[in-house]
Design a protein around this motif. Sequence first.
Motif, PDB file in Angstrom:
ATOM      1  N   VAL A   1      22.443   3.810  -9.032  1.00  0.00           N
ATOM      2  CA  VAL A   1      22.010   2.623  -8.499  1.00  0.00           C
ATOM      3  C   VAL A   1      21.298   3.015  -7.017  1.00  0.00           C
ATOM      4  CG1 VAL A   1      22.666   0.345  -7.570  1.00  0.00           C
ATOM      5  CG2 VAL A   1      23.708   1.295  -9.479  1.00  0.00           C
ATOM      6  N   THR A   2      21.619   3.860  -6.388  1.00  0.00           N
ATOM      7  CA  THR A   2      20.997   4.093  -5.134  1.00  0.00           C
ATOM      8  C   THR A   2      19.445   4.532  -5.445  1.00  0.00           C
ATOM      9  OG1 THR A   2      23.012   5.034  -4.111  1.00  0.00           O
ATOM     10  CG2 THR A   2      21.119   5.684  -3.124  1.00  0.00           C
ATOM     11  N   GLY A   3      19.540   5.487  -6.509  1.00  0.00           N
ATOM     12  CA  GLY A   3      18.136   5.900  -6.791  1.00  0.00           C
ATOM     13  C   GLY A   3      17.062   4.854  -7.292  1.00  0.00           C
ATOM     14  N   LEU A   4      17.772   3.788  -8.063  1.00  0.00           N
ATOM     15  CA  LEU A   4      16.907   2.582  -8.286  1.00  0.00           C
ATOM     16  C   LEU A   4      16.292   1.862  -6.952  1.00  0.00           C
ATOM     17  CD1 LEU A   4      19.106   1.130 -11.347  1.00  0.00           C
ATOM     18  CD2 LEU A   4      16.684   2.399 -11.603  1.00  0.00           C
ATOM     19  N   CYS A   5      17.444   1.909  -6.036  1.00  0.00           N
ATOM     20  CA  CYS A   5      16.957   1.085  -4.839  1.00  0.00           C
ATOM     21  C   CYS A   5      15.734   1.718  -4.093  1.00  0.00           C
ATOM     22  CB  CYS A   5      18.005   1.241  -3.726  1.00  0.00           C
ATOM     23  SG  CYS A   5      19.488   0.146  -4.278  1.00  0.00           S
ATOM     24  N   PHE A   6      15.463   3.032  -4.365  1.00  0.00           N
ATOM     25  CA  PHE A   6      14.399   3.623  -3.930  1.00  0.00           C
ATOM     26  C   PHE A   6      12.990   3.682  -4.697  1.00  0.00           C
ATOM     27  CE2 PHE A   6      17.764   5.852  -1.306  1.00  0.00           C
ATOM     28  CZ  PHE A   6      17.191   5.605  -0.439  1.00  0.00           C
ATOM     29  N   LEU A   7      13.131   3.006  -5.866  1.00  0.00           N
ATOM     30  CA  LEU A   7      11.714   2.614  -6.691  1.00  0.00           C
ATOM     31  C   LEU A   7      10.719   1.944  -5.876  1.00  0.00           C
ATOM     32  CD1 LEU A   7      13.160   2.216 -10.259  1.00  0.00           C
ATOM     33  CD2 LEU A   7      11.941   4.269  -9.297  1.00  0.00           C
ATOM     34  N   VAL A   8      11.372   0.797  -5.099  1.00  0.00           N
ATOM     35  CA  VAL A   8      10.300  -0.166  -4.416  1.00  0.00           C
ATOM     36  C   VAL A   8       9.541   0.579  -3.467  1.00  0.00           C
ATOM     37  CG1 VAL A   8      10.171  -2.098  -3.120  1.00  0.00           C
ATOM     38  CG2 VAL A   8      11.730  -2.282  -5.087  1.00  0.00           C
ATOM     39  N   PRO A   9      10.407   1.346  -2.579  1.00  0.00           N
ATOM     40  CA  PRO A   9       9.603   1.927  -1.324  1.00  0.00           C
ATOM     41  C   PRO A   9       8.653   2.856  -1.828  1.00  0.00           C
ATOM     42  CG  PRO A   9      12.012   2.458  -1.387  1.00  0.00           C
ATOM     43  CD  PRO A   9      11.712   1.410  -2.215  1.00  0.00           C
ATOM     44  N   ALA A  10       9.212   3.574  -3.029  1.00  0.00           N
ATOM     45  CA  ALA A  10       8.125   4.951  -3.627  1.00  0.00           C
ATOM     46  C   ALA A  10       6.909   4.144  -3.940  1.00  0.00           C
ATOM     47  CB  ALA A  10       8.741   5.359  -4.746  1.00  0.00           C
ATOM     48  N   VAL A  11       6.939   3.053  -4.931  1.00  0.00           N
ATOM     49  CA  VAL A  11       5.957   2.466  -5.455  1.00  0.00           C
ATOM     50  C   VAL A  11       4.691   1.792  -4.343  1.00  0.00           C
ATOM     51  CG1 VAL A  11       4.873   0.292  -6.623  1.00  0.00           C
ATOM     52  CG2 VAL A  11       6.900   1.897  -7.502  1.00  0.00           C
ATOM     53  N   VAL A  12       5.392   1.135  -3.234  1.00  0.00           N
ATOM     54  CA  VAL A  12       4.650   0.749  -2.147  1.00  0.00           C
ATOM     55  C   VAL A  12       3.925   1.894  -1.379  1.00  0.00           C
ATOM     56  CG1 VAL A  12       4.694  -0.680  -0.059  1.00  0.00           C
ATOM     57  CG2 VAL A  12       6.168  -1.185  -2.044  1.00  0.00           C
ATOM     58  N   VAL A  13       4.734   3.060  -1.256  1.00  0.00           N
ATOM     59  CA  VAL A  13       4.245   4.249  -0.356  1.00  0.00           C
ATOM     60  C   VAL A  13       2.845   4.555  -1.209  1.00  0.00           C
ATOM     61  CG1 VAL A  13       4.418   6.446   0.378  1.00  0.00           C
ATOM     62  CG2 VAL A  13       6.203   4.836   0.986  1.00  0.00           C
ATOM     63  N   ALA A  14       3.283   4.884  -2.453  1.00  0.00           N
ATOM     64  CA  ALA A  14       1.827   5.149  -3.394  1.00  0.00           C
ATOM     65  C   ALA A  14       0.851   4.112  -3.356  1.00  0.00           C
ATOM     66  CB  ALA A  14       2.540   5.209  -4.601  1.00  0.00           C
ATOM     67  N   ALA A  15       0.838   2.974  -3.161  1.00  0.00           N
ATOM     68  CA  ALA A  15      -0.007   2.015  -2.996  1.00  0.00           C
ATOM     69  C   ALA A  15      -0.649   2.035  -1.802  1.00  0.00           C
ATOM     70  CB  ALA A  15       0.609   0.538  -3.137  1.00  0.00           C
ATOM     71  N   GLY A  16       0.083   2.179  -0.831  1.00  0.00           N
ATOM     72  CA  GLY A  16      -0.309   2.488   0.711  1.00  0.00           C
ATOM     73  C   GLY A  16      -1.285   3.587   0.793  1.00  0.00           C
ATOM     74  N   THR A  17      -1.050   4.671  -0.055  1.00  0.00           N
ATOM     75  CA  THR A  17      -1.754   5.851   0.080  1.00  0.00           C
ATOM     76  C   THR A  17      -3.067   5.804  -0.799  1.00  0.00           C
ATOM     77  OG1 THR A  17      -0.547   6.764  -1.857  1.00  0.00           O
ATOM     78  CG2 THR A  17       0.222   7.535   0.543  1.00  0.00           C
ATOM     79  N   GLN A  18      -3.348   4.917  -1.641  1.00  0.00           N
ATOM     80  CA  GLN A  18      -4.176   4.637  -2.500  1.00  0.00           C
ATOM     81  C   GLN A  18      -5.252   3.814  -1.845  1.00  0.00           C
ATOM     82  OE1 GLN A  18      -5.295   6.088  -5.475  1.00  0.00           O
ATOM     83  NE2 GLN A  18      -3.396   7.310  -4.901  1.00  0.00           N
ATOM     84  N   ALA A  19      -4.606   2.658  -1.168  1.00  0.00           N
ATOM     85  CA  ALA A  19      -5.483   1.978   0.049  1.00  0.00           C
ATOM     86  C   ALA A  19      -6.153   2.567   0.969  1.00  0.00           C
ATOM     87  CB  ALA A  19      -4.779   0.715   0.102  1.00  0.00           C
ATOM     88  N   GLY A  20      -5.481   3.697   1.596  1.00  0.00           N
ATOM     89  CA  GLY A  20      -5.881   4.440   2.670  1.00  0.00           C
ATOM     90  C   GLY A  20      -7.322   4.755   2.717  1.00  0.00           C
ATOM     91  N   PRO A  21      -7.983   5.636   1.784  1.00  0.00           N
ATOM     92  CA  PRO A  21      -9.357   6.026   2.020  1.00  0.00           C
ATOM     93  C   PRO A  21     -10.110   4.647   2.228  1.00  0.00           C
ATOM     94  CG  PRO A  21      -8.199   7.144   0.267  1.00  0.00           C
ATOM     95  CD  PRO A  21      -7.158   6.162   0.751  1.00  0.00           C
ATOM     96  N   PRO A  22     -10.168   3.576   1.324  1.00  0.00           N
ATOM     97  CA  PRO A  22     -10.915   2.463   1.597  1.00  0.00           C
ATOM     98  C   PRO A  22     -10.681   1.838   2.903  1.00  0.00           C
ATOM     99  CG  PRO A  22     -10.180   2.280  -0.461  1.00  0.00           C
ATOM    100  CD  PRO A  22      -9.307   3.338  -0.019  1.00  0.00           C
ATOM    101  N   ALA A  23      -9.714   1.767   3.530  1.00  0.00           N
ATOM    102  CA  ALA A  23      -9.288   1.423   4.814  1.00  0.00           C
ATOM    103  C   ALA A  23      -9.821   2.062   5.822  1.00  0.00           C
ATOM    104  CB  ALA A  23      -7.763   1.008   4.762  1.00  0.00           C
ATOM    105  N   VAL A  24      -9.760   3.326   5.816  1.00  0.00           N
ATOM    106  CA  VAL A  24     -10.443   4.378   6.659  1.00  0.00           C
ATOM    107  C   VAL A  24     -12.064   3.956   6.759  1.00  0.00           C
ATOM    108  CG1 VAL A  24     -10.705   6.718   7.211  1.00  0.00           C
ATOM    109  CG2 VAL A  24      -8.540   6.133   6.542  1.00  0.00           C
ATOM    110  N   ALA A  25     -12.651   3.910   5.385  1.00  0.00           N
ATOM    111  CA  ALA A  25     -14.111   4.087   5.397  1.00  0.00           C
ATOM    112  C   ALA A  25     -14.427   2.466   6.091  1.00  0.00           C
ATOM    113  CB  ALA A  25     -14.583   3.931   4.086  1.00  0.00           C
ATOM    114  N   ARG A  26     -13.439   1.487   6.469  1.00  0.00           N
ATOM    115  CA  ARG A  26     -14.057   0.088   6.915  1.00  0.00           C
ATOM    116  C   ARG A  26     -13.525   0.233   8.272  1.00  0.00           C
ATOM    117  NH1 ARG A  26     -12.814  -5.767   4.172  1.00  0.00           N
ATOM    118  NH2 ARG A  26     -13.700  -6.920   5.747  1.00  0.00           N
ATOM    119  N   PHE A  27     -12.085   0.446   8.648  1.00  0.00           N
ATOM    120  CA  PHE A  27     -11.665   0.422  10.013  1.00  0.00           C
ATOM    121  C   PHE A  27     -11.697   1.600  10.865  1.00  0.00           C
ATOM    122  CE2 PHE A  27      -9.231  -2.668   6.983  1.00  0.00           C
ATOM    123  CZ  PHE A  27     -10.039  -3.787   7.625  1.00  0.00           C
ATOM    124  N   GLY A  28     -11.451   2.715  10.135  1.00  0.00           N
ATOM    125  CA  GLY A  28     -11.350   4.090  10.965  1.00  0.00           C
ATOM    126  C   GLY A  28     -10.142   4.550  10.992  1.00  0.00           C
TER     127      GLY A  28
END
Length: 257
Positions: free
Chosen positions: A98-125
Motif C-alpha cells: 500500500v505504501t508503494g501505491l501511495c507513491f504512484l501519484v508523485p511518480a506520475v506527476v514528477v514524470a509529467a513535470g520533466t516532460q513539460a520542462g523543455p517547452p517551459a524552458v524555451a518559453r520562460f528560461g
Amino acid sequence: LTATAGLTLLVSLLVYAPATGWTRPASLVAAAAGFVSLVLFAVVERRATDPLMPVRLFRHRGLVLATAMAALFSATFSSLPYFLTLYFQAVRGYDAFVTGLCFLVPAVVVAAGTQAGPPAVARFGARRLLVGGLAAGAVGALALVPAVAADGSYLSLLPGIVLVSLGQGSAWTALWIAAASGVAPGDQGIASGIASTSLQVGGAVGLALLVAAASGIGQQSSASDLLDGIRTALFAMAGALALGAVAALATRRATAP
C-alpha cells in the motif's frame, strides 16, 4: 580517495553524532579527519596538472548555481520519500504494498513535470523555471505539514504531494540546463560530473541533517514523536527550498541565450 574519505566521514558524523554525542572522541576524530581529507582534496586539485575538478570551472556562475542547487535539490526533494514512508508505515500502519501505491501519484506527476520542462524552458528560461520549481516545492512541503496527522487521509496529502512533485520535475530539467550553460564543449563532461557529485553528496548530507533536526525520529519513537519529527523535517525542507528559490532569483544569468 581524499574526497571520498572526507565526505564519508562527514556523513557518518551527521548520522551518528546526534544520537551518540558531538563531543565524544569518535565524533571529534571523524570531524577532524573529514576536514583534513577535504582540505587535502582541495590542495591536490589545485596542484594537479589534470585535476578531477578544475577550479577554473567555478568561474561560471551558472555551474556554481547548478552545483549548489543540485545539492539542495537532493537534500530536500529526494529526502521527502523517506519521511513519507515513515508516516505511511509507522504512523498510518500501511504495509509495503500500500505504501508503494501511495507513491504512484508523485511518480506520475514528477514524470509529467520533466516532460513539460523543455517547452517551459524555451518559453520562460531555465532560471525562472528553476525558481518556480523550488518555490512550488516549498509551498507543497508547507501544505504537507497539517496533512501529516495521526488520523489524516491520503487525499489530504495530495495537494502538497502534487505541488512538490511538479516542482521537483520542473527544477530537475532547469538544473541540468543551468549546469551546461556557458561551459565550453570540452568541459561539458566535467561540469556534468561536478553537478552529479553534488547531487549525490547533497542527498546523503541533507537526509542526515534532516533526520538530526527531526529529533523525534528513532526506532523506539511513539507515533506522536514521529509526527513531530516529520513535521519538523517538512518545515526545514520548505525553508531550504524557499531560500534556494530566492538565491536562484537573485543570481544573474551567467551567459546570454
